[in-house]
Design a protein around this motif. Structure first.
Motif, PDB file in Angstrom:
ATOM      1  N   GLN A 184       0.874  -1.213  -0.117  1.00  0.00           N
ATOM      2  CA  GLN A 184       0.020   0.039   0.013  1.00  0.00           C
ATOM      3  C   GLN A 184       0.849   1.192   0.079  1.00  0.00           C
ATOM      4  O   GLN A 184       0.593   2.106  -0.854  1.00  0.00           O
ATOM      5  CB  GLN A 184      -0.930  -0.057   1.149  1.00  0.00           C
ATOM      6  CG  GLN A 184      -1.812   1.102   1.310  1.00  0.00           C
ATOM      7  CD  GLN A 184      -2.885   1.132   2.479  1.00  0.00           C
ATOM      8  OE1 GLN A 184      -2.893   0.153   3.047  1.00  0.00           O
ATOM      9  NE2 GLN A 184      -3.560   2.054   2.520  1.00  0.00           N
ATOM     10  N   LEU A 185       1.960   1.259   0.813  1.00  0.00           N
ATOM     11  CA  LEU A 185       2.878   2.336   1.031  1.00  0.00           C
ATOM     12  C   LEU A 185       3.413   2.616  -0.582  1.00  0.00           C
ATOM     13  O   LEU A 185       3.450   3.949  -0.864  1.00  0.00           O
ATOM     14  CB  LEU A 185       3.909   2.146   2.028  1.00  0.00           C
ATOM     15  CG  LEU A 185       4.665   3.258   2.156  1.00  0.00           C
ATOM     16  CD1 LEU A 185       4.269   4.680   2.427  1.00  0.00           C
ATOM     17  CD2 LEU A 185       5.982   2.796   3.214  1.00  0.00           C
ATOM     18  N   ARG A 186       3.961   1.675  -1.195  1.00  0.00           N
ATOM     19  CA  ARG A 186       4.647   1.717  -2.181  1.00  0.00           C
ATOM     20  C   ARG A 186       3.665   2.175  -3.371  1.00  0.00           C
ATOM     21  O   ARG A 186       4.346   3.048  -4.396  1.00  0.00           O
ATOM     22  CB  ARG A 186       5.555   0.400  -2.708  1.00  0.00           C
ATOM     23  CG  ARG A 186       6.472   0.267  -1.841  1.00  0.00           C
ATOM     24  CD  ARG A 186       7.735   1.185  -1.778  1.00  0.00           C
ATOM     25  NE  ARG A 186       8.922   0.704  -1.151  1.00  0.00           N
ATOM     26  CZ  ARG A 186       9.922   1.552  -0.635  1.00  0.00           C
ATOM     27  NH1 ARG A 186       9.841   2.862  -1.067  1.00  0.00           N
ATOM     28  NH2 ARG A 186      10.913   1.234   0.005  1.00  0.00           N
ATOM     29  N   THR A 187       2.588   1.588  -3.223  1.00  0.00           N
ATOM     30  CA  THR A 187       1.613   2.144  -4.427  1.00  0.00           C
ATOM     31  C   THR A 187       1.253   3.668  -4.229  1.00  0.00           C
ATOM     32  O   THR A 187       1.165   4.345  -5.260  1.00  0.00           O
ATOM     33  CB  THR A 187       0.183   1.283  -4.291  1.00  0.00           C
ATOM     34  OG1 THR A 187       0.587  -0.242  -4.265  1.00  0.00           O
ATOM     35  CG2 THR A 187      -0.655   1.695  -5.299  1.00  0.00           C
ATOM     36  N   ALA A 204       4.123   5.391  -5.530  1.00  0.00           N
ATOM     37  CA  ALA A 204       4.318   5.442  -7.073  1.00  0.00           C
ATOM     38  C   ALA A 204       3.277   6.589  -7.589  1.00  0.00           C
ATOM     39  O   ALA A 204       3.672   7.017  -8.787  1.00  0.00           O
ATOM     40  CB  ALA A 204       3.999   3.871  -7.406  1.00  0.00           C
ATOM     41  N   VAL A 205       2.078   6.543  -7.294  1.00  0.00           N
ATOM     42  CA  VAL A 205       1.154   7.403  -7.696  1.00  0.00           C
ATOM     43  C   VAL A 205       1.845   9.142  -7.531  1.00  0.00           C
ATOM     44  O   VAL A 205       1.848   9.945  -8.233  1.00  0.00           O
ATOM     45  CB  VAL A 205      -0.199   7.356  -7.135  1.00  0.00           C
ATOM     46  CG1 VAL A 205      -0.997   8.413  -7.552  1.00  0.00           C
ATOM     47  CG2 VAL A 205      -0.845   6.119  -7.461  1.00  0.00           C
ATOM     48  N   SER A 256       8.745  -0.323 -13.793  1.00  0.00           N
ATOM     49  CA  SER A 256       9.910  -0.925 -13.107  1.00  0.00           C
ATOM     50  C   SER A 256      10.654  -0.211 -11.853  1.00  0.00           C
ATOM     51  O   SER A 256      11.021  -1.316 -11.048  1.00  0.00           O
ATOM     52  CB  SER A 256      10.869  -0.877 -14.479  1.00  0.00           C
ATOM     53  OG  SER A 256      11.107   0.573 -14.674  1.00  0.00           O
ATOM     54  N   GLU A 257      10.230   0.855 -11.813  1.00  0.00           N
ATOM     55  CA  GLU A 257      10.672   1.542 -10.346  1.00  0.00           C
ATOM     56  C   GLU A 257       9.812   0.999  -9.322  1.00  0.00           C
ATOM     57  O   GLU A 257      10.551   0.784  -8.150  1.00  0.00           O
ATOM     58  CB  GLU A 257      10.969   3.023 -10.474  1.00  0.00           C
ATOM     59  CG  GLU A 257      11.408   3.708  -9.322  1.00  0.00           C
ATOM     60  CD  GLU A 257      12.727   3.288  -9.170  1.00  0.00           C
ATOM     61  OE1 GLU A 257      13.306   3.644  -8.016  1.00  0.00           O
ATOM     62  OE2 GLU A 257      13.548   2.951 -10.050  1.00  0.00           O
ATOM     63  N   PHE A 258       8.636   0.869  -9.653  1.00  0.00           N
ATOM     64  CA  PHE A 258       7.712   0.473  -8.504  1.00  0.00           C
ATOM     65  C   PHE A 258       7.982  -0.690  -8.230  1.00  0.00           C
ATOM     66  O   PHE A 258       8.009  -1.090  -6.925  1.00  0.00           O
ATOM     67  CB  PHE A 258       6.207   0.746  -9.004  1.00  0.00           C
ATOM     68  CG  PHE A 258       5.130  -0.027  -8.240  1.00  0.00           C
ATOM     69  CD1 PHE A 258       5.071   0.282  -6.936  1.00  0.00           C
ATOM     70  CD2 PHE A 258       4.784  -1.315  -8.621  1.00  0.00           C
ATOM     71  CE1 PHE A 258       4.049  -0.215  -6.074  1.00  0.00           C
ATOM     72  CE2 PHE A 258       3.789  -1.793  -7.851  1.00  0.00           C
ATOM     73  CZ  PHE A 258       3.518  -1.280  -6.597  1.00  0.00           C
ATOM     74  N   LEU A 259       8.334  -1.831  -9.217  1.00  0.00           N
ATOM     75  CA  LEU A 259       8.560  -2.993  -8.817  1.00  0.00           C
ATOM     76  C   LEU A 259       9.843  -3.360  -8.424  1.00  0.00           C
ATOM     77  O   LEU A 259       9.957  -3.986  -7.060  1.00  0.00           O
ATOM     78  CB  LEU A 259       8.500  -3.852 -10.203  1.00  0.00           C
ATOM     79  CG  LEU A 259       8.746  -5.489 -10.001  1.00  0.00           C
ATOM     80  CD1 LEU A 259       7.550  -6.089  -9.110  1.00  0.00           C
ATOM     81  CD2 LEU A 259       8.777  -6.135 -11.227  1.00  0.00           C
TER      82      LEU A 259
END
Length: 312
Positions: free
Chosen positions: A24-27, A30-31, A38-41
């Motif tokens: 949730q934090l990384r999502t 990313a937004v 690729s950076e998000f992953l």
């Protein structure tokens, strides 16, 4: 059902359920930062790698059975000038483990041998190696019991399989019955396959008689000393009685001079292990009498008399 809910069984099947902790934090990140897929992953999987590394380190440290949580960062190199700091820090890189070298640490009681040994073990765990800490007496006692129970080979494997075996206080007592053979077997099976750290109050030349048999002693010592790093720590000041020495040095300004303080600092280290049993000036007086240091005894007696006058 949300997309996250659909991800849960898939992540569990792939054994990536830890990803959910930061998903949730990384999502949201990313937004907000307009990250590429690729950076998000990369960041999401980086969290999982870090989590697994931390968990595995905790497991390695727990399995190592260290007596205390000791690290090189905690070691005070100033308390004893004879500790080879450069060599210790070099060993702390754990390159000796890759070469399957041994480390033998010898010196009197209270100079930090066990601390250094366990600190090297902790460094090994951090570098991804398996480690096991055990007292020499405990290891030999376990092997003797296993022989009687018919599980000797299995128990021996416990001491021969870790990347680093730390045997503490070898030679604190003599070896009896099958103990010399058990010790030799551990040394033999680890030779050039795994690294071993051994601490002892005895000098290296005093180790061969422990085996009782000259041929066995020669074979064992040859394997131990081949590719070995020997750290000889002289007794300049005991880490366990450092508080006593520092408080005594502070009394130089009370009237018995720097020469007396120097005598205190250079007193015989053989009394260090018994000092904690005594208190105050009486403890120092006992140390001076037993070591035959007349100057030290005189200085401590003056300190005791001064303390008595202040109490009056």
């Amino acid at each position: 059902m949300s997309p996250t809910d659909e991800l849960i069984p898939m992540l569990k099947k792939l054994r990536l359920s830890g990803v959910l902790q930061s998903l949730q934090l990384r999502t949201q990140q990313a937004v907000d930062d307009n990250l590429s897929h690729s950076e998000f992953l990369y960041r999401l999987l980086g969290d999982e790698v870090e989590r697994r590394d931390s968990k595995q380190l905790s497991q390695r440290v727990r399995r190592a059975s260290f007596e205390h949580a000791r690290t090189l960062e905690d070691f005070d190199f100033h308390f004893n000038a004879s500790v080879p700091k450069a060599k210790v820090l070099e060993l702390g890189t754990c390159s000796f483990l890759e070469r399957h070298d041994n480390v033998l640490i010898v010196g009197p009681t209270g100079v930090g041998k066990s601390h250094l040994a366990q600190a090297l073990g902790h460094r090994a765990c951090r570098a991804g190696f398996s480690a096991l800490y055990v007292g020499a007496h405990e290891m030999l006692m376990q092997l003797r019991a296993a022989r009687g129970e018919g599980s000797y080979d299995k128990r021996l494997l416990r001491f021969t399989s870790p990347d680093l075996l730390i045997i503490d206080d070898l030679g604190l007592r003599g070896l009896t019955q099958d103990e010399p053979m058990d010790l030799y077997e551990v040394v033999r099976q680890r030779y050039e396959r795994r690294s071993t750290v051994i601490t002892s109050n005895r000098s290296i030349k005093e180790w061969p008689p422990l085996f009782g048999d000259p041929l066995m002693a020669s074979a064992a010592m040859d394997r131990l000393l081949h590719h070995a790093h020997v750290l000889v720590i002289e007794c300049w000041r005991s880490s366990r009685s450092a508080g006593f020495w520092s408080s005594t040095r502070s009394s130089r300004s009370a009237g018995f001079g720097s020469s007396a303080g120097a005598g205190i600092e250079s007193s015989q280290c053989k009394t260090a292990s018994l000092l904690p049993r005594l208190r105050g000036a009486e403890r120092g007086r006992w140390a001076a009498e037993s070591s035959g240091d007349a100057q030290l005894f005189l200085a401590l007696r003056c300190a005791r008399d001064s303390s008595a006058m202040r109490l009056r």
